[in-house]
Design an enzyme around this catalytic site. Structure first.
Site, PDB file in Angstrom:
ATOM      1  N   HIS A 195      35.390  21.623 -16.351  1.00  0.00           N
ATOM      2  CA  HIS A 195      34.281  21.098 -17.148  1.00  0.00           C
ATOM      3  C   HIS A 195      34.805  20.430 -18.423  1.00  0.00           C
ATOM      4  O   HIS A 195      34.338  19.352 -18.821  1.00  0.00           O
ATOM      5  CB  HIS A 195      33.336  22.222 -17.578  1.00  0.00           C
ATOM      6  N   GLY A 213      32.746  15.560 -11.644  1.00  0.00           N
ATOM      7  CA  GLY A 213      34.047  15.906 -11.090  1.00  0.00           C
ATOM      8  C   GLY A 213      34.150  15.589  -9.607  1.00  0.00           C
ATOM      9  O   GLY A 213      33.196  15.797  -8.851  1.00  0.00           O
TER      10      GLY A 213
END
Ligand code: AMP
Length: 280
Positions: free
Chosen positions: A34, A144
């Site tokens: 993250h 991601g």
């Protein structure tokens, strides 16, 4: 750093920002994966917004919504250190009032792989991400490659619905031993954590076979399945060699193909992937 649980509060903040705004959507329990998105977003935008919301509509009835790991205090401390300006922390009723009745229904791409294993998952993802986009109106949003299919579903949605946001994909961040970082890794027992190393080993094996000239997708899938089958704590859900855009299964693995897998270790289901021709 502002912590804002209401939509009206985020809108007020957004209207006061003259420059570019980046958005990093998360479900919290933050890790270095993250934070790689946050760091990139921080570097590319005048203002940075992150969201923490464990989105109930992307969980199936027998999935881990109630046990999903949470650490709001720790997450906020990490986001503040990383230079985030505003964190949107809505509760479920804020995002889904009782009369909520409109959904974003992704098409063919959402029926494959994770979509086949988790019916309704991408409808929940696409709906919440579009809401986050209309609430925060980011110039850029960061996702991601860990969730490779999610990334493609969102790219498709943004293109199809003319959503004015640039989607920025970022590579998978791994632990030093190769395990892809995931909030769900917290569920693993020490033995399962060790066993889970088979995932990155299997991806690396397929990548090296492919680099050595093996382009038969079935042979690559089989090599991955065999390696995982040798790990007693692992139960394979799927192994896929698919077209990197539409995610349809391939017979011949070309550069850019996505080798992805989902494997269970006890109650924990992990996903991982590699793009053939790119580093793990
Ligand atoms: P999540 O909190 O699991 O919904 O993830 C929020 C965002 O972080 C998504 O865009 C994920 O793809 C991304 N993400 C999760 N794990 C990783 C990782 N290991 N490396 C890079 N990005 C990740």
């Amino acid at each position: 750093m502002l912590v804002e649980p209401t939509i009206a509060g985020v809108r007020r903040w957004r209207e006061a920002q003259p420059g570019s705004v980046g958005l990093v959507p998360t479900m919290g329990f933050l890790h270095a994966g993250h934070l790689s998105l946050v760091a990139r977003a921080r570097a590319e935008n005048a203002r940075l917004c992150a969201s923490i919301f464990v989105n109930p509509t992307q969980f199936g009835p027998r999935e881990d919504l109630s046990t999903y790991p949470r650490d709001m205090e720790g997450d906020l401390a990490q986001l503040e250190r990383a230079g985030v300006d505003l964190v949107f922390t809505p509760d479920a009723v804020t995002m889904y009032p009782p009369d909520f009745d409109t959904w974003v229904e992704p098409g063919a791409i959402a029926t494959l792989l994770e979509g086949a294993a988790r019916p309704g998952h991408f409808r929940g993802v696409a709906t919440v991400v579009l809401k986050l986009f209309t609430i925060t109106r980011p110039d850029r949003a960061y996702f991601g490659q860990k969730d490779a299919q999610q990334l493609r579903v969102i790219q498709r949605m943004v293109a199809d619905l003319d959503v004015p946001v640039a989607i920025v994909p970022l590579p998978i961040v791994r632990e030093p031993d190769g395990l892809a970082m995931s909030s769900r890794n917290a569920y693993l027992s020490p033995a399962e954590r060790q066993a889970a190393l088979v995932l990155s080993r299997a991806l690396a094996l397929a990548q090296s076979r492919w680099q050595a000239g093996e382009t038969d997708a079935a042979a690559l899938r089989q090599a991955v399945c065999e390696l995982i089958a040798a790990e007693p704590l692992a139960q394979t859900d799927y192994v896929s060699v698919a077209d990197g855009e539409g995610l349809t299964e391939l017979e011949r693995a070309a550069p850019g193909a996505l080798l992805s897998l989902a494997v269970r270790f006890g109650k924990t289901r992990l996903i991982d992937n590699v793009v053939l021709g790119e580093s793990l």
